[in-house]
Design a protein around this motif. Structure first.
Motif, mmCIF file in Angstrom:
data_model
loop_
_atom_site.group_PDB
_atom_site.id
_atom_site.type_symbol
_atom_site.label_atom_id
_atom_site.label_comp_id
_atom_site.label_asym_id
_atom_site.label_seq_id
_atom_site.Cartn_x
_atom_site.Cartn_y
_atom_site.Cartn_z
ATOM 1 N N TYR A 40 0.641 -4.271 -0.637
ATOM 2 C CA TYR A 40 0.544 -5.535 0.102
ATOM 3 C C TYR A 40 0.158 -5.289 1.562
ATOM 4 C CZ TYR A 40 1.818 -9.803 2.512
ATOM 5 O OH TYR A 40 1.782 -10.919 3.302
ATOM 6 N N VAL A 41 0.804 -4.325 2.203
ATOM 7 C CA VAL A 41 0.477 -4.020 3.606
ATOM 8 C C VAL A 41 -0.987 -3.595 3.721
ATOM 9 C CG1 VAL A 41 0.961 -2.452 5.520
ATOM 10 C CG2 VAL A 41 2.849 -3.415 4.211
ATOM 11 N N THR A 42 -1.449 -2.763 2.795
ATOM 12 C CA THR A 42 -2.838 -2.293 2.829
ATOM 13 C C THR A 42 -3.812 -3.451 2.625
ATOM 14 O OG1 THR A 42 -2.144 -0.149 1.934
ATOM 15 C CG2 THR A 42 -4.484 -0.706 1.788
ATOM 16 N N PHE A 43 -3.565 -4.277 1.610
ATOM 17 C CA PHE A 43 -4.462 -5.409 1.337
ATOM 18 C C PHE A 43 -4.468 -6.399 2.498
ATOM 19 C CE2 PHE A 43 -3.561 -4.857 -3.489
ATOM 20 C CZ PHE A 43 -4.347 -3.714 -3.487
ATOM 21 N N ALA A 44 -3.293 -6.654 3.083
ATOM 22 C CA ALA A 44 -3.209 -7.608 4.190
ATOM 23 C C ALA A 44 -3.947 -7.080 5.421
ATOM 24 C CB ALA A 44 -1.747 -7.887 4.532
ATOM 25 N N LEU A 45 -3.794 -5.789 5.718
ATOM 26 C CA LEU A 45 -4.487 -5.211 6.868
ATOM 27 C C LEU A 45 -6.008 -5.255 6.684
ATOM 28 C CD1 LEU A 45 -2.231 -2.115 7.686
ATOM 29 C CD2 LEU A 45 -2.420 -4.256 8.969
ATOM 30 N N LEU A 46 -6.461 -5.090 5.452
ATOM 31 C CA LEU A 46 -7.898 -5.132 5.178
ATOM 32 C C LEU A 46 -8.423 -6.561 5.105
ATOM 33 C CD1 LEU A 46 -8.186 -2.297 2.492
ATOM 34 C CD2 LEU A 46 -9.004 -2.231 4.852
ATOM 35 N N GLY A 47 -7.515 -7.547 5.061
ATOM 36 C CA GLY A 47 -7.929 -8.943 4.989
ATOM 37 C C GLY A 47 -8.343 -9.391 3.604
ATOM 38 N N LEU A 48 -7.831 -8.737 2.555
ATOM 39 C CA LEU A 48 -8.189 -9.085 1.183
ATOM 40 C C LEU A 48 -7.539 -10.402 0.785
ATOM 41 C CD1 LEU A 48 -9.538 -8.112 -1.496
ATOM 42 C CD2 LEU A 48 -7.330 -7.092 -2.090
ATOM 43 N N ASN A 49 -8.307 -11.259 0.149
ATOM 44 C CA ASN A 49 -7.750 -12.512 -0.367
ATOM 45 C C ASN A 49 -6.748 -12.229 -1.489
ATOM 46 O OD1 ASN A 49 -9.402 -13.965 1.363
ATOM 47 N ND2 ASN A 49 -11.019 -14.242 -0.172
ATOM 48 N N LEU A 56 -0.484 -11.634 -4.415
ATOM 49 C CA LEU A 56 -0.614 -11.671 -5.879
ATOM 50 C C LEU A 56 -1.089 -10.331 -6.417
ATOM 51 C CD1 LEU A 56 -0.698 -13.202 -8.591
ATOM 52 C CD2 LEU A 56 -3.022 -13.929 -7.995
ATOM 53 N N LEU A 57 -2.094 -9.762 -5.788
ATOM 54 C CA LEU A 57 -2.633 -8.487 -6.259
ATOM 55 C C LEU A 57 -1.639 -7.351 -6.030
ATOM 56 C CD1 LEU A 57 -6.323 -8.820 -5.021
ATOM 57 C CD2 LEU A 57 -5.483 -9.027 -7.360
ATOM 58 N N ALA A 58 -0.881 -7.410 -4.923
ATOM 59 C CA ALA A 58 0.118 -6.368 -4.663
ATOM 60 C C ALA A 58 1.228 -6.407 -5.705
ATOM 61 C CB ALA A 58 0.699 -6.546 -3.264
ATOM 62 N N VAL A 59 1.662 -7.610 -6.098
ATOM 63 C CA VAL A 59 2.678 -7.735 -7.152
ATOM 64 C C VAL A 59 2.140 -7.180 -8.470
ATOM 65 C CG1 VAL A 59 3.982 -9.387 -8.549
ATOM 66 C CG2 VAL A 59 3.856 -9.676 -6.069
ATOM 67 N N LEU A 60 0.874 -7.498 -8.756
ATOM 68 C CA LEU A 60 0.249 -6.981 -9.974
ATOM 69 C C LEU A 60 0.184 -5.461 -9.967
ATOM 70 C CD1 LEU A 60 -1.290 -7.547 -12.618
ATOM 71 C CD2 LEU A 60 -3.392 -7.663 -11.265
ATOM 72 N N VAL A 61 -0.210 -4.874 -8.843
ATOM 73 C CA VAL A 61 -0.289 -3.423 -8.740
ATOM 74 C C VAL A 61 1.109 -2.800 -8.851
ATOM 75 C CG1 VAL A 61 -0.875 -1.501 -7.207
ATOM 76 C CG2 VAL A 61 -2.415 -3.451 -7.392
ATOM 77 N N MET A 83 -11.472 0.088 -1.935
ATOM 78 C CA MET A 83 -11.368 0.926 -3.119
ATOM 79 C C MET A 83 -10.858 2.330 -2.765
ATOM 80 S SD MET A 83 -12.028 -1.302 -5.223
ATOM 81 C CE MET A 83 -11.683 -0.253 -6.630
ATOM 82 N N VAL A 84 -11.261 2.849 -1.597
ATOM 83 C CA VAL A 84 -10.756 4.153 -1.176
ATOM 84 C C VAL A 84 -9.260 4.078 -0.912
ATOM 85 C CG1 VAL A 84 -10.823 5.873 0.675
ATOM 86 C CG2 VAL A 84 -12.963 4.970 -0.268
ATOM 87 N N ALA A 85 -8.820 3.018 -0.205
ATOM 88 C CA ALA A 85 -7.394 2.858 0.085
ATOM 89 C C ALA A 85 -6.593 2.687 -1.198
ATOM 90 C CB ALA A 85 -7.180 1.656 1.002
ATOM 91 N N TYR A 86 -7.126 1.893 -2.128
ATOM 92 C CA TYR A 86 -6.444 1.689 -3.403
ATOM 93 C C TYR A 86 -6.369 3.002 -4.183
ATOM 94 C CZ TYR A 86 -5.485 -0.080 -8.085
ATOM 95 O OH TYR A 86 -4.923 -0.293 -9.324
ATOM 96 N N GLY A 87 -7.437 3.773 -4.165
ATOM 97 C CA GLY A 87 -7.427 5.071 -4.839
ATOM 98 C C GLY A 87 -6.408 6.020 -4.238
#
Length: 353
Positions: A228-237, A241-246, A282-286
């Motif tokens: 969640y912190v990573t997605f929020a910092l990157l500004g991902l929509n 929801l995606l952080a909970v899924l991950v 994708m790099v951060a997620y990897g």
């Protein structure tokens, strides 16, 4: 052939304890297979009881009785759970509905991109195959989106059932924590006096399951929080929801991480296209997945990771096929149980296998 079977039977079932253990495992398998849905609240209570046993034990060391310690821990757990649900669930439902509305647009944009591939690479990509694949994906995704959008007043009856289950599970957890020694003693009275093999397997699995449940919850919280912190910092929509899924994808070893990659990549691609922010995502997620698999999992599950990846995947497929969600959740402990039973099973001379 008969002589071989007789020899195998004498070698593996000469110990009465082995026969009792086999019958107990068979009985447990049959009960869970045919009554799994009915016993779902009981399984949930067992998982929560294993999770809360550690803080109960710490309070008991401070001089608090088991009953009061169980009450305090369960109350704190309930407050934290309610606050978390009230804070997160509305946002998750809102993001789910918004994402479901955008699915058709995402599919159309992906279709435009993919249909250009046969023109650019006619020798490598078949337009018929691409069109067939798109139609199949479109049908599946639109069906899922419609299911999300159809959650309305008609499903409120399930809320009442859920509340009843929550109360039932809470009561079960309290008495499992409060009366744990008495419950274990009552269960032991139904076992034969010669239960050395059963006790050996039970003690090993009791520690394994406790460590697994506690470690899995910690892994979900860490992976979900960092995502969640990573997605929020990157500004991902739809970051929450995606952080909970991950986070929950770690329940399914190996397969879950691959499955969670698809929605993360789709949302990122729809939002940014093939631009630097998408590749940063994708790099951060990897990196998150690599740290989870190579650092976090070995630390939390030092004994469970001794299982070969093929054994873990087969356990997920087999036990998940038998018992659905609970089979997937307990796939690693169940695989460890099989390994423990095989290792402890006596030969004809009484030594472990």
């Amino acid at each position: 052939m008969l002589d071989i079977l007789r020899h195998w039977y004498r070698q593996r079932f000469s110990d009465p304890g082995a026969v009792v253990l086999f019958l107990l495992l068979l009985f447990g398998f049959v009960v869970v297979y045919f009554m799994g849905r009915i016993l779902a609240p009981f399984f949930a209570a067992v998982v929560i009881a294993y999770l809360l046993e550690w803080p109960v034990g710490r309070l008991r060391r401070l001089g608090l009785g088991r009953g009061p310690a169980a009450g305090v821990v369960l109350l704190v757990f309930a407050v934290v759970l309610v606050v978390s649900l009230v804070s997160l669930v509305p946002s998750i439902l809102s993001q789910s509905a918004n994402l479901a509305r955008e699915v058709p647009t995402m599919i159309n944009r992906a279709q435009e991109v993919l249909l250009t591939l046969p023109e650019q690479y006619p020798e490598l990509v078949d337009v018929t195959l691409v069109q067939s694949l798109l139609n199949d994906v479109r049908g599946r995704l639109l069906g899922s989106a419609d299911a999300i959008l159809s959650v309305s007043i008609s499903s409120l009856t399930n809320v009442a059932v859920l509340l009843v289950y929550l109360i039932l599970v809470s009561v079960l957890v309290f008495f499992m924590l409060k009366d744990k020694p008495a419950l274990l003693h009552s269960m032991s009275r139904f076992l034969p006096e010669n239960r050395e093999l059963i006790s050996r397997v039970w003690h090993e699995m009791n520690v394994q399951i406790a460590n697994y449940v506690r470690g899995k919850v910690i892994e979900i919280l860490i992976v979900g929080g960092v995502s969640y912190v990573t997605f929020a910092l990157l500004g991902l929509n739809y970051a929450l929801l995606l952080a909970v899924l991950v986070g929950f994808s770690v329940l399914i070893p190996y397969i879950g991480a691959a499955a969670a990659t698809v929605p993360v990549a789709m949302v990122g691609l729809f939002q940014w296209g093939f631009t630097p922010p998408f590749f940063y995502l994708m790099v951060a997620y990897g990196i998150i997945q690599a740290l989870d698999g190579n650092v976090l999992v070995p630390v939390l599950f030092s004994e469970a990771v001794n299982l070969h990846p093929i054994a873990i995947i087969v356990a997920v497929l087999v036990f998940g096929g038998f018992w659905g969600f609970w089979g997937v959740f307990f796939a690693i402990p169940l695989a460890t149980l099989v390994k423990a039973v095989i290792n402890a099973w006596p030969h004809q001379d009484g030594s472990p296998a």
